[in-house]
Design an enzyme around this catalytic site. Structure first.
Site, PDB file in Angstrom:
ATOM      1  N   LEU A  10       7.147  -2.857  -4.599  1.00  0.00           N
ATOM      2  CA  LEU A  10       6.389  -3.308  -5.776  1.00  0.00           C
ATOM      3  C   LEU A  10       5.386  -2.273  -6.280  1.00  0.00           C
ATOM      4  CD1 LEU A  10       5.464  -6.949  -4.667  1.00  0.00           C
ATOM      5  CD2 LEU A  10       7.426  -6.222  -6.032  1.00  0.00           C
ATOM      6  N   ASP A  16       1.723 -11.987  10.092  1.00  0.00           N
ATOM      7  CA  ASP A  16       2.253 -12.498  11.373  1.00  0.00           C
ATOM      8  C   ASP A  16       1.899 -11.584  12.556  1.00  0.00           C
ATOM      9  OD1 ASP A  16       3.364 -14.174   9.547  1.00  0.00           O
ATOM     10  OD2 ASP A  16       5.441 -13.599   9.910  1.00  0.00           O
ATOM     11  N   HIS A  59      -4.867  -8.457  -3.276  1.00  0.00           N
ATOM     12  CA  HIS A  59      -3.923  -7.361  -3.456  1.00  0.00           C
ATOM     13  C   HIS A  59      -3.642  -6.584  -2.172  1.00  0.00           C
ATOM     14  CE1 HIS A  59      -1.770  -4.245  -5.535  1.00  0.00           C
ATOM     15  NE2 HIS A  59      -2.653  -3.312  -5.235  1.00  0.00           N
ATOM     16  N   GLU A  94       0.126  -1.391   6.209  1.00  0.00           N
ATOM     17  CA  GLU A  94      -0.964  -2.313   5.858  1.00  0.00           C
ATOM     18  C   GLU A  94      -1.379  -3.226   7.018  1.00  0.00           C
ATOM     19  OE1 GLU A  94      -0.381  -3.807   1.881  1.00  0.00           O
ATOM     20  OE2 GLU A  94      -1.969  -5.297   2.158  1.00  0.00           O
ATOM     21  N   HIS A 111      -7.495  -7.094  -6.553  1.00  0.00           N
ATOM     22  CA  HIS A 111      -7.212  -6.150  -7.644  1.00  0.00           C
ATOM     23  C   HIS A 111      -7.775  -6.729  -8.936  1.00  0.00           C
ATOM     24  CE1 HIS A 111      -5.207  -3.419 -10.352  1.00  0.00           C
ATOM     25  NE2 HIS A 111      -4.831  -2.702  -9.328  1.00  0.00           N
ATOM     26  N   ARG A 136     -10.081   0.116  -0.563  1.00  0.00           N
ATOM     27  CA  ARG A 136      -9.090   1.202  -0.686  1.00  0.00           C
ATOM     28  C   ARG A 136      -9.154   1.877  -2.059  1.00  0.00           C
ATOM     29  NH1 ARG A 136      -3.552   1.312  -2.631  1.00  0.00           N
ATOM     30  NH2 ARG A 136      -3.538  -0.933  -2.976  1.00  0.00           N
ATOM     31  N   GLU A 164      -6.245   7.470 -11.586  1.00  0.00           N
ATOM     32  CA  GLU A 164      -6.543   6.037 -11.527  1.00  0.00           C
ATOM     33  C   GLU A 164      -8.036   5.866 -11.261  1.00  0.00           C
ATOM     34  OE1 GLU A 164      -3.750   3.415  -9.549  1.00  0.00           O
ATOM     35  OE2 GLU A 164      -2.399   5.094  -9.265  1.00  0.00           O
ATOM     36  N   ARG A 176     -12.233  -0.479  -7.496  1.00  0.00           N
ATOM     37  CA  ARG A 176     -11.660  -1.811  -7.712  1.00  0.00           C
ATOM     38  C   ARG A 176     -12.636  -2.958  -7.465  1.00  0.00           C
ATOM     39  NH1 ARG A 176      -5.594  -0.863  -5.268  1.00  0.00           N
ATOM     40  NH2 ARG A 176      -4.980   0.355  -7.068  1.00  0.00           N
TER      41      ARG A 176
HETATM   42  C1  FAD Z   1       2.131  -5.068  -6.769  1.00  0.00           C
HETATM   43  C2  FAD Z   1       1.674  -3.969  -5.844  1.00  0.00           C
HETATM   44  C3  FAD Z   1       1.462  -2.687  -6.350  1.00  0.00           C
HETATM   45  C4  FAD Z   1       1.042  -1.670  -5.498  1.00  0.00           C
HETATM   46  N1  FAD Z   1       0.884  -0.385  -5.999  1.00  0.00           N
HETATM   47  C5  FAD Z   1       0.560   0.616  -5.157  1.00  0.00           C
HETATM   48  C6  FAD Z   1       0.502   1.963  -5.632  1.00  0.00           C
HETATM   49  O1  FAD Z   1       0.761   2.244  -6.790  1.00  0.00           O
HETATM   50  N2  FAD Z   1       0.182   2.941  -4.726  1.00  0.00           N
HETATM   51  C7  FAD Z   1      -0.098   2.670  -3.411  1.00  0.00           C
HETATM   52  O2  FAD Z   1      -0.387   3.615  -2.662  1.00  0.00           O
HETATM   53  N3  FAD Z   1      -0.026   1.407  -2.942  1.00  0.00           N
HETATM   54  C8  FAD Z   1       0.303   0.383  -3.775  1.00  0.00           C
HETATM   55  N4  FAD Z   1       0.394  -0.897  -3.295  1.00  0.00           N
HETATM   56  C9  FAD Z   1       0.170  -1.132  -1.853  1.00  0.00           C
HETATM   57  C10 FAD Z   1       1.389  -0.679  -1.071  1.00  0.00           C
HETATM   58  O3  FAD Z   1       2.575  -0.970  -1.781  1.00  0.00           O
HETATM   59  C11 FAD Z   1       1.463  -1.373   0.281  1.00  0.00           C
HETATM   60  O4  FAD Z   1       0.229  -1.376   0.909  1.00  0.00           O
HETATM   61  C12 FAD Z   1       2.448  -0.645   1.194  1.00  0.00           C
HETATM   62  O5  FAD Z   1       3.692  -0.507   0.543  1.00  0.00           O
HETATM   63  C13 FAD Z   1       2.597  -1.404   2.497  1.00  0.00           C
HETATM   64  O6  FAD Z   1       3.736  -0.920   3.178  1.00  0.00           O
HETATM   65  P1  FAD Z   1       4.082  -1.540   4.581  1.00  0.00           P
HETATM   66  O7  FAD Z   1       5.266  -0.789   5.086  1.00  0.00           O
HETATM   67  O8  FAD Z   1       2.876  -1.578   5.420  1.00  0.00           O
HETATM   68  O9  FAD Z   1       4.435  -3.078   4.274  1.00  0.00           O
HETATM   69  P2  FAD Z   1       5.474  -3.773   3.289  1.00  0.00           P
HETATM   70  O10 FAD Z   1       6.104  -2.816   2.376  1.00  0.00           O
HETATM   71  O11 FAD Z   1       4.802  -4.944   2.695  1.00  0.00           O
HETATM   72  O12 FAD Z   1       6.600  -4.286   4.297  1.00  0.00           O
HETATM   73  C14 FAD Z   1       6.336  -5.306   5.232  1.00  0.00           C
HETATM   74  C15 FAD Z   1       7.629  -5.645   5.942  1.00  0.00           C
HETATM   75  O13 FAD Z   1       7.355  -6.464   7.078  1.00  0.00           O
HETATM   76  C16 FAD Z   1       8.266  -7.539   7.118  1.00  0.00           C
HETATM   77  N5  FAD Z   1       7.681  -8.635   7.884  1.00  0.00           N
HETATM   78  C17 FAD Z   1       6.486  -9.262   7.721  1.00  0.00           C
HETATM   79  N6  FAD Z   1       6.306 -10.214   8.665  1.00  0.00           N
HETATM   80  C18 FAD Z   1       7.405 -10.172   9.442  1.00  0.00           C
HETATM   81  C19 FAD Z   1       7.852 -10.933  10.592  1.00  0.00           C
HETATM   82  N7  FAD Z   1       7.111 -11.904  11.144  1.00  0.00           N
HETATM   83  N8  FAD Z   1       9.064 -10.636  11.127  1.00  0.00           N
HETATM   84  C20 FAD Z   1       9.859  -9.670  10.590  1.00  0.00           C
HETATM   85  N9  FAD Z   1       9.502  -8.947   9.508  1.00  0.00           N
HETATM   86  C21 FAD Z   1       8.284  -9.190   8.948  1.00  0.00           C
HETATM   87  C22 FAD Z   1       8.519  -7.839   5.666  1.00  0.00           C
HETATM   88  O14 FAD Z   1       9.677  -8.619   5.467  1.00  0.00           O
HETATM   89  C23 FAD Z   1       8.635  -6.430   5.108  1.00  0.00           C
HETATM   90  O15 FAD Z   1       9.911  -5.892   5.358  1.00  0.00           O
HETATM   91  C24 FAD Z   1       0.809  -1.944  -4.130  1.00  0.00           C
HETATM   92  C25 FAD Z   1       1.011  -3.225  -3.633  1.00  0.00           C
HETATM   93  C26 FAD Z   1       1.445  -4.235  -4.473  1.00  0.00           C
HETATM   94  C27 FAD Z   1       1.655  -5.606  -3.922  1.00  0.00           C
END
Ligand code: FAD
Length: 389
Positions: A44, A204, A327, A351, A225, A362, A111, A266
């Site tokens: 996203l 979780d 956010h 995250e 946000h 952030r 930004e 923010r």
């Molecule tokens: C709308 C939006 C826009 C954003 N824009 C930006 C941007 O422009 N630049 C930037 O740097 N950041 C941005 N962010 C923040 C950034 O996208 C996220 O912080 C980052 O992608 C998090 O990555 P992640 O791998 O930690 O988690 P995620 O990409 O959220 O992945 C989490 C994974 O864990 C899995 N999961 C969760 N619980 C369980 C469970 N119990 N069992 C098995 N699987 C589980 C989910 O299914 C998923 O696959 C944005 C966020 C959002 C929501």
């Protein structure tokens, strides 16, 4: 059902995928995700990903990150992230990620709270561009298995170390035994009524960590946000990226007056909007893209244009109603600079983790970068330990 693997990774967002891509190819890696592999917040991300432009940019990038974080950031982590940023961007490019270019060179946008443009982007779908390329790369690795619709329910603790996880897939209970476990399970937005996050991201890993006495940090550091598209419909809130304000968009109250500097951090802009809505007795304020040339709006923000049109707003002609929403989660499972938790053989990245980069708030576009940098470091640490075994 029992599964034996070398490393189990919970989550298929950027942090989980990048950890997998940086682990040895002769190790068996099992990745699980609660939903389908594409449904992660990483897909996203809109605005972009930060990078250190050159040596001269170091002090200013460091200061912007610290200032946005109210100087509660761990300095060591901020330094690691900034110093590793070029290398990680080069890695992404080698996996086929395409960033916007100008005259053949990488283009940078700006930004809120950044003192200069240092953000790489791909239209307004940077997260999809990065994550889909990493997912495609992982899918080609024969040593990695991705199990979709499989939800972690607990970890297996043996003699104080993590020996894998338990999970549920439809009505099957799984025991996934592994030498190393990586929590890459994203944020907590699913716990909120109004959030930009996927509803299945409910923190979780934090619940599991708490149950086992693993150290958590800054659980109250939640980022709201300032600008999501106002809607009365239930479900995920649509983000209007900070880079829209970075390119010149302005905020107005109900009397068509500006009330805040749109480029402040923010949390400050969110507070100003909430105060203004209270004063005005409204559920939203207005965002105007009028100062941005129409060609820039159409080329830089096609996804935002399209989504707003679907909701009945033409951003090239009219103001749109916006409201703050949950956010991002700055707190999480405490980790050191190699992403190690306080439990042996358990890592946390992205995250879900708290390595202190973001402090209390952030800075825009630091999250994808931080997730990638510290996922690679986790993989490096596991690699070293496996070499020692
Ligand atoms: C709308 C939006 C826009 C954003 N824009 C930006 C941007 O422009 N630049 C930037 O740097 N950041 C941005 N962010 C923040 C950034 O996208 C996220 O912080 C980052 O992608 C998090 O990555 P992640 O791998 O930690 O988690 P995620 O990409 O959220 O992945 C989490 C994974 O864990 C899995 N999961 C969760 N619980 C369980 C469970 N119990 N069992 C098995 N699987 C589980 C989910 O299914 C998923 O696959 C944005 C966020 C959002 C929501």
């Amino acid at each position: 059902m029992k599964i034996e693997t070398d490393i189990v990774i919970v989550g298929t967002g950027v942090s989980g995928l990048f950890a997998a891509l940086n682990l040895p190819k002769d190790k068996r890696i099992t990745m699980i995700t609660k939903s389908d592999a594409e449904s992660s917040d990483s897909f996203l991300a809109q605005g972009g990903i930060c990078v250190l432009r050159d040596e001269e940019d170091y002090d200013s990038y460091f200061e912007d990150t610290m200032k946005a974080g109210h100087y509660e950031n761990r300095k060591e982590s901020v330094d690691i992230m900034i110093r590793s940023s070029r290398e990680v961007i080069d890695d992404l490019i080698s996996f086929g990620v395409e960033f916007e270019k100008q005259d053949g060179k990488l283009a940078y946008t700006r930004e809120g709270a950044h003192s200069k443009p240092r953000i790489l982007y791909h239209e307004d779908i940077t997260g999809k561009e990065i994550t889909s390329k990493l997912l495609a790369a992982v899918r080609k690795y024969p040593n990695v298995e991705i199990r979709e619709f499989t939800e972690m329910t607990d970890l297996i603790e043996e003699n104080g170390r993590c020996a894998g996880i338990t999970a549920r897939c439809e009505d099957k209970e799984l025991e996934i035994r592994a030498d190393f476990t990586v929590f890459a399970s994203g944020g907590i937005g699913g716990q909120y009524k109004h959030s930009t996050n996927y509803p299945h991201l409910t923190g979780d890993a934090l619940t599991v960590a708490k149950k086992h006495g693993i150290r958590l940090e800054h659980l109250d550091y939640v980022q709201i946000h300032p600008t999501t598209l106002y809607s009365e419909k239930p479900g995920r809130r649509f983000l209007i990226s900070e880079s829209v304000r970075g390119e010149g968009a302005l905020l107005y109250n109900k009397n068509r007056e500006r009330f805040v500097d749109e480029l402040l951090p923010r949390d400050v802009v969110t507070k100003a909007i909430n105060k203004q809505m209270e004063l005005d007795g409204t559920d939203h304020v207005w965002l105007s893209l009028e100062p941005i040339p129409k060609e820039t709006i159409l080329s830089h923000f096609p996804n935002i244009c399209q989504r707003c049109l679907e909701e009945g707003y033409d951003v090239t002609k009219e103001w749109i109603p916006v409201v703050p929403a949950q956010h991002y989660f700055m707190g999480g499972i405490w980790v050191d600079s190699e992403s190690r938790t306080t439990m042996d053989c358990l890592y946390a990245v992205g995250e879900t983790s708290c390595n202190g980069v973001h402090g209390a708030n952030r800075l825009a576009s630091n999250s994808l970068l931080e997730s990638l940098v510290f996922a690679k470091r986790a993989a490096g640490d596991m690699k070293q330990k496996m070499g020692e075994q």
